[in-house]
Design a protein around this motif. Structure first.
Motif: not given
Length: 193
Positions: A143-164
């Protein structure tokens, strides 16, 4: 007013770390290539941890951020590397309901109501506030996030710690900038709609 900015590396499938939750930097799915490093130094040098800043000769105050907020798991990655404060050049807050204390007296431990604490920070004078992670804290602070700056890497890993990491919470953002780095990372910037 200051902005809370979630500035983080992610995979194409939306993970900020592998399933072990450890430091993803340097893994094959999050390589620290020369172009990525140059982008960070040129645009967000304050997001480099102190040892990296020293090795690269980066000094001085933040260009965009003067405060960093991170969750317990993200903080513990620095601790495991021997850093009780990876960002001594920034005002540093660690959000945790389980930690009783942190080894560095310079770090503020936030034990409850991270959204309330961030709202207080946003009303203060200063540069923007960097949310470094992790996914659970990012969802709590959505609710408090005003901006996202995402360094999107060209990889798919299938599982892990989600962005949210949290329950279904539709939140809309508008794309405002995109930078394609030569090695394949795309830096995408979105502002809250």
């Amino acid at each position: 007013m200051r902005k809370l900015v979630y500035y983080v590396a992610t995979t194409l499938d939306g993970f900020i770390a592998g399933p072990d939750g450890g430091d993803p930097s340097g893994n094959e799915f999050f390589p620290i290539t020369d172009d990525v490093l140059r982008f960070i130094v040129d645009n967000h040098p304050e997001t480099l941890p102190a040892p990296a800043r020293q090795a690269l000769g980066v000094d001085g105050p933040g260009a965009v951020f003067d405060t960093v907020v991170e969750g317990r798991s993200s903080y513990e990655i620095g601790l495991a590397a021997g850093l009780d404060d990876a960002y001594p050049h920034l005002r540093h807050l660690v959000v945790s309901e389980t930690l009783d204390e942190v080894p560095s007296a310079a770090i503020e431990l936030v034990r409850a109501d991270p959204c309330g604490r961030v709202r207080e920070l946003k009303r203060e004078d200063g540069l923007d506030i960097w949310l470094v992670g992790g996914g659970t804290l990012a969802h709590a602070l959505l609710p408090e996030i005003d901006r996202l700056i995402l360094k999107v890497n060209p990889a798919v890993i299938g599982n892990g710690i989600p962005l949210f990491a949290g329950p279904f919470t539709p939140t809309l953002f508008t794309p405002v900038d995109e930078t394609a780095l030569p090695g394949g990372v795309r830096v995408l910037t979105y502002d809250r709609r």
